[in-house]
Motif scaffolding. Structure first.
Motif, PDB file in Angstrom:
ATOM      1  N   UNK A 137       0.844  -1.198   0.000  1.00  0.00           N
ATOM      2  CA  UNK A 137       0.000   0.000   0.000  1.00  0.00           C
ATOM      3  C   UNK A 137       0.880   1.250   0.000  1.00  0.00           C
ATOM      4  N   UNK A 138       0.471   2.279  -0.711  1.00  0.00           N
ATOM      5  CA  UNK A 138       1.253   3.520  -0.713  1.00  0.00           C
ATOM      6  C   UNK A 138       1.394   4.059   0.714  1.00  0.00           C
ATOM      7  N   UNK A 139       2.540   4.635   0.999  1.00  0.00           N
ATOM      8  CA  UNK A 139       2.837   5.119   2.350  1.00  0.00           C
ATOM      9  C   UNK A 139       1.854   6.186   2.827  1.00  0.00           C
ATOM     10  N   UNK A 140       1.242   6.926   1.934  1.00  0.00           N
ATOM     11  CA  UNK A 140       0.360   8.021   2.318  1.00  0.00           C
ATOM     12  C   UNK A 140      -1.082   7.627   2.546  1.00  0.00           C
ATOM     13  N   UNK A 141      -1.393   6.346   2.625  1.00  0.00           N
ATOM     14  CA  UNK A 141      -2.797   5.935   2.731  1.00  0.00           C
ATOM     15  C   UNK A 141      -3.481   6.537   3.949  1.00  0.00           C
ATOM     16  N   UNK A 142      -2.792   6.615   5.070  1.00  0.00           N
ATOM     17  CA  UNK A 142      -3.431   7.133   6.291  1.00  0.00           C
ATOM     18  C   UNK A 142      -3.740   8.619   6.149  1.00  0.00           C
ATOM     19  N   UNK A 143      -2.865   9.354   5.484  1.00  0.00           N
ATOM     20  CA  UNK A 143      -3.104  10.772   5.240  1.00  0.00           C
ATOM     21  C   UNK A 143      -4.364  10.959   4.391  1.00  0.00           C
ATOM     22  N   UNK A 144      -4.542  10.118   3.399  1.00  0.00           N
ATOM     23  CA  UNK A 144      -5.722  10.193   2.536  1.00  0.00           C
ATOM     24  C   UNK A 144      -6.988   9.917   3.342  1.00  0.00           C
ATOM     25  N   UNK A 145      -6.929   8.907   4.210  1.00  0.00           N
ATOM     26  CA  UNK A 145      -8.079   8.588   5.066  1.00  0.00           C
ATOM     27  C   UNK A 145      -8.388   9.779   5.979  1.00  0.00           C
ATOM     28  N   UNK A 146      -7.377  10.313   6.635  1.00  0.00           N
ATOM     29  CA  UNK A 146      -7.597  11.440   7.547  1.00  0.00           C
ATOM     30  C   UNK A 146      -8.172  12.655   6.813  1.00  0.00           C
ATOM     31  N   UNK A 147      -7.682  12.915   5.608  1.00  0.00           N
ATOM     32  CA  UNK A 147      -8.202  14.044   4.819  1.00  0.00           C
ATOM     33  C   UNK A 147      -9.654  13.805   4.411  1.00  0.00           C
ATOM     34  N   UNK A 148      -9.978  12.579   4.066  1.00  0.00           N
ATOM     35  CA  UNK A 148     -11.361  12.255   3.686  1.00  0.00           C
ATOM     36  C   UNK A 148     -12.315  12.543   4.828  1.00  0.00           C
ATOM     37  N   UNK A 149     -11.913  12.176   6.011  1.00  0.00           N
ATOM     38  CA  UNK A 149     -12.768  12.409   7.181  1.00  0.00           C
ATOM     39  C   UNK A 149     -12.836  13.904   7.496  1.00  0.00           C
ATOM     40  N   UNK A 150     -11.692  14.576   7.484  1.00  0.00           N
ATOM     41  CA  UNK A 150     -11.663  16.007   7.791  1.00  0.00           C
ATOM     42  C   UNK A 150     -12.518  16.807   6.812  1.00  0.00           C
ATOM     43  N   UNK A 151     -12.524  16.409   5.555  1.00  0.00           N
ATOM     44  CA  UNK A 151     -13.290  17.127   4.540  1.00  0.00           C
ATOM     45  C   UNK A 151     -14.793  16.905   4.673  1.00  0.00           C
ATOM     46  N   UNK A 152     -15.198  15.915   5.435  1.00  0.00           N
ATOM     47  CA  UNK A 152     -16.620  15.595   5.560  1.00  0.00           C
ATOM     48  C   UNK A 152     -17.359  16.506   6.533  1.00  0.00           C
ATOM     49  N   UNK A 153     -16.645  17.158   7.442  1.00  0.00           N
ATOM     50  CA  UNK A 153     -17.304  18.028   8.420  1.00  0.00           C
ATOM     51  C   UNK A 153     -17.751  19.320   7.743  1.00  0.00           C
ATOM     52  N   UNK A 154     -18.849  19.863   8.203  1.00  0.00           N
ATOM     53  CA  UNK A 154     -19.320  21.136   7.652  1.00  0.00           C
ATOM     54  C   UNK A 154     -18.467  22.270   8.213  1.00  0.00           C
ATOM     55  N   UNK A 155     -18.459  23.380   7.515  1.00  0.00           N
ATOM     56  CA  UNK A 155     -17.660  24.537   7.962  1.00  0.00           C
ATOM     57  C   UNK A 155     -18.101  25.009   9.330  1.00  0.00           C
ATOM     58  N   UNK A 156     -19.399  24.958   9.585  1.00  0.00           N
ATOM     59  CA  UNK A 156     -19.900  25.450  10.886  1.00  0.00           C
ATOM     60  C   UNK A 156     -19.450  24.564  12.045  1.00  0.00           C
ATOM     61  N   UNK A 157     -19.000  23.347  11.741  1.00  0.00           N
ATOM     62  CA  UNK A 157     -18.594  22.469  12.835  1.00  0.00           C
ATOM     63  C   UNK A 157     -17.088  22.433  13.011  1.00  0.00           C
ATOM     64  N   UNK A 158     -16.357  23.184  12.184  1.00  0.00           N
ATOM     65  CA  UNK A 158     -14.899  23.170  12.294  1.00  0.00           C
ATOM     66  C   UNK A 158     -14.483  23.872  13.577  1.00  0.00           C
ATOM     67  N   UNK A 159     -13.554  23.274  14.319  1.00  0.00           N
ATOM     68  CA  UNK A 159     -13.098  23.931  15.541  1.00  0.00           C
ATOM     69  C   UNK A 159     -12.367  25.236  15.216  1.00  0.00           C
TER      70      UNK A 159
END
Length: 193
Positions: free
Chosen positions: A169-191
């Motif tokens: 698996x490419x070394x960056x797989x975890x970064x891609x997963x984390x970005x996918x989750x981070x991008x799912x939150x709405x702007x109003x819920x961003x800390x």
């Protein structure tokens, strides 16, 4: 673990040894571990393993759902103890990923690699249902994009499970997963920064 009725004492001891060995080996290497390794760990022949447990799925269902159930119950309790829909979903995702990374048997279970292990699949279905419910609650609270569905959550967890077990698996797989989750939150819920 329930013991079959009517077994001789030595046969019951073999079943107990097989169950214990299966937990040890499955936890180290996953549910696809060679059955010969389990028999060897138990100190019995492979014939005894097949005679006493029948099949890989039978052995999985005899030992894994209880252990997995305990882990998932604890995960569920910690998840539901969180105060907000976002915190609950974040806890669920984080702990599911941690379980997949730390426990090869749990990872195989969540990837449903052995669909004929029905007790195991039933335990997985309960966690999947919780994940879907948490996604819906986050939608209702307006903190999660409606474009991110319960199926998306399961796809992210599948990617984690698959990539974490694949040496190529490419070394960056975890970064891609984390970005996918981070991008799912709405702007109003961003800390706030």
């Amino acid at each position: 673990m329930n013991q079959p009725r009517g077994l001789r004492r030595d046969a019951q001891a073999n079943v107990e040894k097989l169950h214990s060995a299966a937990l040890t080996v499955f936890s180290k290497t996953g549910l696809s571990a060679p059955l010969e390794d389990i028999a060897r760990e138990a100190g019995v022949s492979i014939g005894t393993l097949y005679n006493r447990v029948g099949s890989r799925e039978g052995l999985i269902d005899a030992v894994v759902p209880a252990v997995m159930g305990e882990k998932l119950k604890a995960l569920t309790e910690r998840t539901l103890a969180e105060q907000t829909p976002r915190a609950k979903l974040e806890r669920f995702i984080s702990e599911m990923i941690d379980l997949q990374l730390s426990d090869p048997a749990m990872n195989d279970a969540m990837l449903r690699r052995f669909p004929d292990a029905t007790a195991l699949i039933n335990a997985c279905d309960r966690s999947t249902a919780l994940g879907h419910e948490l996604v819906e609650n986050a939608h209702d609270a307006g903190v999660l994009s409606h474009d991110f569905t319960g199926e998306d959550l399961m796809a992210v967890l599948w990617m984690v499970g698959t990539a974490s077990r694949d040496r190529t698996a490419p070394a960056g797989w975890r970064r891609v997963v984390d970005r996918s989750i981070a991008a799912a939150w709405t702007e109003s819920s961003q800390p706030a920064l």
